[in-house]
Design a protein around this motif. Structure first.
Motif, mmCIF file in Angstrom:
data_model
loop_
_atom_site.group_PDB
_atom_site.id
_atom_site.type_symbol
_atom_site.label_atom_id
_atom_site.label_comp_id
_atom_site.label_asym_id
_atom_site.label_seq_id
_atom_site.Cartn_x
_atom_site.Cartn_y
_atom_site.Cartn_z
ATOM 1 N N MET A 140 0.819 -1.208 0.000
ATOM 2 C CA MET A 140 0.000 0.000 0.000
ATOM 3 C C MET A 140 0.857 1.265 0.000
ATOM 4 S SD MET A 140 -2.851 1.440 -0.207
ATOM 5 C CE MET A 140 -3.176 3.203 -0.137
ATOM 6 N N GLU A 141 1.923 1.283 0.755
ATOM 7 C CA GLU A 141 2.771 2.472 0.789
ATOM 8 C C GLU A 141 3.354 2.769 -0.591
ATOM 9 O OE1 GLU A 141 6.610 4.398 3.172
ATOM 10 O OE2 GLU A 141 5.982 2.339 3.590
ATOM 11 N N GLU A 142 3.742 1.725 -1.304
ATOM 12 C CA GLU A 142 4.275 1.910 -2.655
ATOM 13 C C GLU A 142 3.197 2.462 -3.584
ATOM 14 O OE1 GLU A 142 5.887 -0.746 -6.426
ATOM 15 O OE2 GLU A 142 6.200 -1.504 -4.392
ATOM 16 N N PHE A 143 1.964 1.939 -3.453
ATOM 17 C CA PHE A 143 0.865 2.439 -4.288
ATOM 18 C C PHE A 143 0.606 3.915 -4.006
ATOM 19 C CE2 PHE A 143 -3.638 3.409 -4.983
ATOM 20 C CZ PHE A 143 -3.750 3.085 -6.326
ATOM 21 N N THR A 159 -4.565 5.646 3.967
ATOM 22 C CA THR A 159 -4.606 4.681 5.064
ATOM 23 C C THR A 159 -4.032 3.364 4.567
ATOM 24 O OG1 THR A 159 -6.830 3.899 4.494
ATOM 25 C CG2 THR A 159 -6.683 5.760 6.030
ATOM 26 N N ASP A 160 -3.619 2.518 5.495
ATOM 27 C CA ASP A 160 -3.071 1.216 5.097
ATOM 28 C C ASP A 160 -3.562 0.102 6.018
ATOM 29 O OD1 ASP A 160 -1.659 1.971 7.327
ATOM 30 O OD2 ASP A 160 0.316 1.542 6.497
ATOM 31 N N VAL A 161 -4.891 0.022 6.119
ATOM 32 C CA VAL A 161 -5.477 -1.049 6.926
ATOM 33 C C VAL A 161 -5.327 -2.404 6.233
ATOM 34 C CG1 VAL A 161 -7.116 0.455 8.108
ATOM 35 C CG2 VAL A 161 -7.778 -0.614 5.945
ATOM 36 N N LYS A 162 -5.053 -2.384 4.939
ATOM 37 C CA LYS A 162 -4.754 -3.597 4.176
ATOM 38 C C LYS A 162 -3.348 -3.418 3.608
ATOM 39 C CE LYS A 162 -8.055 -5.597 1.944
ATOM 40 N NZ LYS A 162 -9.120 -5.933 0.956
ATOM 41 N N PRO A 163 -2.392 -4.292 3.954
ATOM 42 C CA PRO A 163 -0.982 -4.036 3.606
ATOM 43 C C PRO A 163 -0.660 -4.087 2.121
ATOM 44 C CG PRO A 163 -1.244 -6.203 4.589
ATOM 45 C CD PRO A 163 -2.554 -5.504 4.755
ATOM 46 N N GLY A 184 -17.625 -2.226 -1.805
ATOM 47 C CA GLY A 184 -17.652 -3.557 -1.224
ATOM 48 C C GLY A 184 -16.271 -3.986 -0.752
ATOM 49 N N GLU A 185 -16.225 -5.028 0.011
ATOM 50 C CA GLU A 185 -14.982 -5.467 0.631
ATOM 51 C C GLU A 185 -14.033 -6.128 -0.358
ATOM 52 O OE1 GLU A 185 -15.947 -7.772 4.047
ATOM 53 O OE2 GLU A 185 -16.979 -6.116 5.061
ATOM 54 N N ASN A 186 -14.465 -6.352 -1.599
ATOM 55 C CA ASN A 186 -13.568 -6.927 -2.604
ATOM 56 C C ASN A 186 -12.587 -5.907 -3.146
ATOM 57 O OD1 ASN A 186 -15.863 -5.683 -3.824
ATOM 58 N ND2 ASN A 186 -15.245 -6.545 -5.784
ATOM 59 N N VAL A 187 -12.787 -4.615 -2.839
ATOM 60 C CA VAL A 187 -11.876 -3.555 -3.265
ATOM 61 C C VAL A 187 -10.797 -3.369 -2.202
ATOM 62 C CG1 VAL A 187 -11.687 -1.067 -3.624
ATOM 63 C CG2 VAL A 187 -13.522 -2.352 -4.717
ATOM 64 N N ASP A 188 -9.544 -3.257 -2.651
ATOM 65 C CA ASP A 188 -8.431 -3.092 -1.714
ATOM 66 C C ASP A 188 -8.189 -1.633 -1.363
ATOM 67 O OD1 ASP A 188 -7.905 -5.873 -1.811
ATOM 68 O OD2 ASP A 188 -6.741 -5.599 -3.655
ATOM 69 N N VAL A 189 -8.347 -0.745 -2.351
ATOM 70 C CA VAL A 189 -8.068 0.670 -2.109
ATOM 71 C C VAL A 189 -9.020 1.530 -2.934
ATOM 72 C CG1 VAL A 189 -6.219 0.642 -3.862
ATOM 73 C CG2 VAL A 189 -6.287 2.488 -2.176
ATOM 74 N N PHE A 190 -9.472 2.609 -2.313
ATOM 75 C CA PHE A 190 -10.390 3.554 -2.954
ATOM 76 C C PHE A 190 -9.681 4.896 -3.077
ATOM 77 C CE2 PHE A 190 -13.892 6.753 -2.323
ATOM 78 C CZ PHE A 190 -14.463 6.598 -3.576
ATOM 79 N N ASN A 204 -12.135 2.042 7.201
ATOM 80 C CA ASN A 204 -11.235 1.286 8.071
ATOM 81 C C ASN A 204 -11.904 0.016 8.575
ATOM 82 O OD1 ASN A 204 -9.302 3.283 7.801
ATOM 83 N ND2 ASN A 204 -9.756 4.274 9.765
ATOM 84 N N GLU A 205 -13.151 0.140 8.965
ATOM 85 C CA GLU A 205 -13.895 -1.012 9.478
ATOM 86 C C GLU A 205 -14.109 -2.059 8.386
ATOM 87 O OE1 GLU A 205 -14.815 -1.668 12.604
ATOM 88 O OE2 GLU A 205 -13.797 0.174 13.240
ATOM 89 N N MET A 206 -14.247 -1.607 7.133
ATOM 90 C CA MET A 206 -14.478 -2.518 6.015
ATOM 91 C C MET A 206 -13.178 -3.117 5.475
ATOM 92 S SD MET A 206 -17.316 -0.280 3.917
ATOM 93 C CE MET A 206 -17.492 -1.485 2.596
ATOM 94 N N GLY A 207 -12.031 -2.603 5.954
ATOM 95 C CA GLY A 207 -10.753 -3.096 5.460
ATOM 96 C C GLY A 207 -10.400 -2.553 4.087
ATOM 97 N N ILE A 208 -10.908 -1.357 3.759
ATOM 98 C CA ILE A 208 -10.616 -0.716 2.472
ATOM 99 C C ILE A 208 -9.653 0.443 2.709
ATOM 100 C CG2 ILE A 208 -11.566 0.558 0.512
ATOM 101 C CD1 ILE A 208 -14.226 -0.853 0.985
ATOM 102 N N ASN A 209 -8.523 0.431 2.031
ATOM 103 C CA ASN A 209 -7.593 1.549 2.120
ATOM 104 C C ASN A 209 -8.147 2.761 1.368
ATOM 105 O OD1 ASN A 209 -5.740 0.026 3.560
ATOM 106 N ND2 ASN A 209 -4.606 -0.593 1.726
ATOM 107 N N ILE A 210 -7.739 3.941 1.801
ATOM 108 C CA ILE A 210 -8.182 5.194 1.196
ATOM 109 C C ILE A 210 -6.973 5.984 0.718
ATOM 110 C CG2 ILE A 210 -9.271 7.438 1.630
ATOM 111 C CD1 ILE A 210 -11.304 5.215 1.541
#
Length: 252
Positions: A140-143, A159-163, A184-190, A204-210
């Protein structure tokens, strides 16, 4: 000889004005559709500075994303861009949410492409959202660093709730409001321009990075590609990206 109506008709082939949202104001907002065009300035916004820039380089037309007339006009003063456009006989063609929503070429497709998203498609759940995948999963940091560079941001929040991330949803400008939940939760980052605190907490609760890149930077990404697209179609017109249009936001 190309006239403004020819340019309007070209926009209808990929971002028809009737696709704009109900609240919006798009199309030719200042000027006559039969005006001949030899030079046009392309900008995200029409400001006093962009009107002056257009005047100095001899443009008959400014093409912008944000409407120069949005709310009802109750009075005009010499400092108003609409007054200045009329005074200098410069027309204004504004393509807003119809260009956001366009699938073939638009703000969100250009945003996704800049981020390295492959074959983004409009989500059935959020009409301003486009979803696609990166070629490979990345940290996520690289993205976030890639996004900062690709959008020429002076800074951004993430945010990086999903690495690690691969599936990316984008919604430019103020698209963060009430849209990300549709991903939806199938998305990693928005990725968006603006998002509210409570929406970040919900993500954050859904596990989606922003990634919040800023309204201007998330949309200005369409301007250079639009200049290229219009130049290819109308080789008798000189299209120029505005050098004065900027949100002037700084980070310390």
């Amino acid at each position: 000889m190309t006239v403004i109506n020819d340019i309007l008709n070209f926009f209808e082939t990929f971002a028809p004005t009737d696709m704009a949202m109900d609240f919006d104001n798009v199309g030719l907002l200042v000027g006559d559709k039969n005006t001949a065009v030899t030079k046009a300035l392309v900008a995200l916004d029409i400001t006093s500075q962009t009107v002056q820039e257009a005047k100095e380089i001899g443009c008959q037309l400014i093409i912008s994303h944000h409407p120069v007339i949005f709310n009802p006009v109750k009075k005009l003063s010499p400092c108003d861009p609409v007054y200045q456009l009329a005074k200098n006989s410069i027309s204004a063609l504004c393509m807003h949410t119809n260009l956001d929503l366009a699938q073939k070429f638009g703000v969100n497709t250009c945003l996704a492409k800049a981020l390295g998203v492959i074959n983004p498609v409009k989500s059935n759940l959020g009409e301003c959202m486009f979803i696609g995948n990166l070629e490979a999963e990345v940290p996520m940091e690289e993205f976030a660093k890639r996004a900062k560079a690709a959008l020429d941001c002076r800074g951004l929040r993430y945010t990086d709730v999903k690495p690690d991330v691969k599936t990316v949803a984008v919604s430019s400008g103020a698209g963060g409001s009430d849209v990300f939940a549709a991903a939806g939760e199938n998305v990693d980052v928005f990725v968006t321009g603006e998002i509210k605190h409570h929406e970040i907490m919900a993500a954050n609760e859904m596990g989606i990075n922003i990634v919040e890149a800023g309204h201007f930077k998330s949309e200005d990404v369409v301007i250079n590609p639009l200049v290229n697209l219009l130049s290819e179609k109308f080789n008798d017109i000189i299209f120029t990206k505005s050098q004065t249009c900027d949100d002037k936001v700084k980070f310390i």
